[in-house]
Write a protein that holds these residues in place. Structure first.
Motif, PDB file in Angstrom:
ATOM      1  N   ASN A 164      25.733 -17.599 -16.859  1.00 39.79           N
ATOM      2  CA  ASN A 164      25.287 -18.632 -17.044  1.00 39.79           C
ATOM      3  C   ASN A 164      24.093 -18.213 -17.404  1.00 39.79           C
ATOM      4  O   ASN A 164      22.779 -18.606 -17.359  1.00 39.79           O
ATOM      5  N   LEU A 188      17.353 -26.036 -17.062  1.00 39.42           N
ATOM      6  CA  LEU A 188      19.576 -26.969 -16.816  1.00 39.42           C
ATOM      7  C   LEU A 188      20.287 -27.361 -18.170  1.00 39.42           C
ATOM      8  O   LEU A 188      19.571 -27.904 -19.001  1.00 39.42           O
ATOM      9  N   SER A 190      22.523 -30.060 -18.662  1.00 36.14           N
ATOM     10  CA  SER A 190      23.317 -30.558 -17.926  1.00 36.14           C
ATOM     11  C   SER A 190      23.195 -30.607 -16.311  1.00 36.14           C
ATOM     12  O   SER A 190      23.915 -29.926 -15.817  1.00 36.14           O
ATOM     13  N   ARG A 192      22.384 -27.565 -14.739  1.00 40.33           N
ATOM     14  CA  ARG A 192      23.362 -26.552 -14.810  1.00 40.33           C
ATOM     15  C   ARG A 192      22.044 -25.211 -14.554  1.00 40.33           C
ATOM     16  O   ARG A 192      21.312 -25.229 -15.933  1.00 40.33           O
ATOM     17  N   ARG A 193      22.063 -24.232 -13.475  1.00 38.56           N
ATOM     18  CA  ARG A 193      20.834 -23.370 -13.899  1.00 38.56           C
ATOM     19  C   ARG A 193      21.726 -22.262 -14.962  1.00 38.56           C
ATOM     20  O   ARG A 193      21.879 -20.654 -14.857  1.00 38.56           O
ATOM     21  N   THR A 224      31.494 -18.641 -21.950  1.00 39.69           N
ATOM     22  CA  THR A 224      30.961 -19.512 -20.913  1.00 39.69           C
ATOM     23  C   THR A 224      30.841 -21.086 -21.123  1.00 39.69           C
ATOM     24  O   THR A 224      31.245 -21.871 -20.928  1.00 39.69           O
ATOM     25  N   LEU A 228      32.587 -23.987 -18.935  1.00 39.42           N
ATOM     26  CA  LEU A 228      32.359 -25.343 -19.014  1.00 39.42           C
ATOM     27  C   LEU A 228      32.961 -26.619 -19.476  1.00 39.42           C
ATOM     28  O   LEU A 228      32.838 -27.844 -18.959  1.00 39.42           O
TER      29      LEU A 228
END
Length: 420
Positions: A164, A188, A190, A192-193, A224, A228
């Motif tokens: 991420n 962030l 949505s 997610r960090r 990624t 996601l």
């Protein structure tokens, strides 16, 4: 008494004829202006139209240059003949097709898939909704020619471990109120960090290619993005040719690979598109040539109309100067001298009109360029347009001046002297 050589004699006659033509032109200034008005307008039109087309052409080519003449794009498409057999999702590029193109198409330097997904992006209290996050691979920077200003590119480990991490542009720093050195900050996406690992430069690109309103850009590793949002698809793939001259070769190779992988039979339509920027440049050049020819044809009509005006006034001039012509012929002037005088006079009229037209056209071009923020900065009158205008004007003078000149040369001196 020294005899003149034939060459010197011809030169002397031409120079004297030219002087006489200038005297006749200046003797009736207002009539000369009205006579040459058609030539003035036509030549000014040539200059302005050619300058505008040249400026527009250079502007568009410069914009193509910002995209890159070696860029190539591949995308799935569903032609009408396939719509009963396939869904539009079925023709989108697949991972194994991208890999096959990388392996078998030797004319490509780089080839990367693009995966678009949408997230809300937040930094502390600042929130942006529906920001497009683009899944990319490290070679994307080479294809797009966009360097990292701070931090680093994605590495192989980022893709392999689906980390991420993200790369952002300067607009994201401004709109999210990030620190001036954003590397190391967390966003962030949505909820997610994501760790900001790089700041990518934003190229100067006009709205012609979607770069007019540059806003927040967020890039994440391709793998990624797939993890996601697995329900989406590869939007398209883009690559860079090893050389711009290899465009046709690359198209043929990619077409062969995809047709084989997709089992497309001979005679069936492709379920994909392959486009090269160089193709668009060639198409634009062809269109520009056609527009130039059409505009040139329209302006040529103005020149012909101006030439008719020249012929008309020269016929009037012959009628007015009939006694003068008769007197000169009675004193031994050769008909060729008379013909040359009137022909040169017609050419001088046309060249005078061309000079005024060129000057006026140049002033218009300079005035337009002086307008603040005018997009066609390269607007200019090319030298060939000046030569073309002068050449056309001379030709018009000869073509439309020859009949009055012949009429003057054929006048009978006795009848001419008795002319009232």
């Amino acid at each position: 008494m020294m005899l003149l050589s034939p060459f010197m004699l011809i030169l002397r006659v031409i120079s004297q004829t030219f002087v006489l033509a200038i005297v006749q032109v200046l003797a009736n200034k207002f009539r000369t202006f009205l006579t040459t008005l058609g030539i003035i307008i036509a030549v000014a039109s040539i200059v302005i139209v050619v300058a505008a087309l040249s400026g527009m052409k250079q502007f568009v080519l410069d914009e193509f240059e910002t995209v890159g003449v070696k860029r190539i794009f591949v995308d799935g498409t569903l032609p009408p003949s396939w719509r009963t057999r396939l869904d539009w999702r079925d023709v989108q590029l697949k991972d194994h097709e991208v890999e096959a193109i990388r392996t078998h198409v030797t004319s490509l330097e780089h080839f990367v898939p693009m995966y678009f997904t949408s997230f809300s992006v937040q930094f502390e209290e600042q929130l942006l909704e529906s920001v497009t996050a683009i899944g990319i691979e490290p070679a994307w920077h080479d294809v797009e020619n966009r360097d990292i200003l701070q931090g680093r590119r994605f590495g192989a480990i980022d893709l392999r471990e689906r980390r991420n991490v993200c790369v952002i542009n300067e607009a994201a720093v401004e709109e999210l109120n990030l620190p001036r050195e954003p590397v190391g900050s967390f966003l962030l996406l949505s909820g997610r960090r994501f760790l900001v690992v790089g700041l990518v430069e934003t190229p100067d690109q006009s709205a012609m290619f979607g770069g007019g309103d540059t806003r927040t850009e967020v890039y994440i590793p391709f793998t990624t993005a797939r993890a996601l949002d697995p329900d989406r698809w590869i939007n398209y793939a883009q690559g860079e040719l090893k050389d711009a001259s290899m465009a046709d070769e690359a198209i043929a190779e990619i077409t062969a690979v995809l047709r084989q992988l997709r089992g497309i039979e001979p005679g069936e339509e492709n379920t994909f598109d392959v486009d090269v920027v160089q193709q668009f440049i060639d198409q634009f050049n062809n269109i520009a040539r056609v527009i130039t020819l059409i505009a040139g044809g329209i302006v040529a009509i103005s020149l012909i109309v101006g030439g008719i005006g020249i012929m008309n006034i020269m016929l009037v001039s012959v009628s007015e100067r009939t006694r003068e012509i008769g007197l000169r012929k009675a004193m031994g002037a050769h008909p060729l001298i008379i013909l040359t005088q009137f022909l040169v006079e017609a050419v001088v009229l046309c060249l005078a009109g061309a000079t005024v037209g060129l000057s006026f056209g140049q002033l218009v071009v300079m005035g337009v360029k002086a307008v603040p923020d005018f997009p066609l900065e390269t607007l200019a009158v090319p030298p060939w347009a000046v030569l073309l205008s002068a050449g056309f004007s001379t030709g018009i003078g000869v073509i439309f001046g020859i009949f009055p000149a012949i009429k003057a040369a054929r006048l009978d001196p006795i009848q001419a002297l008795h002319h009232e």
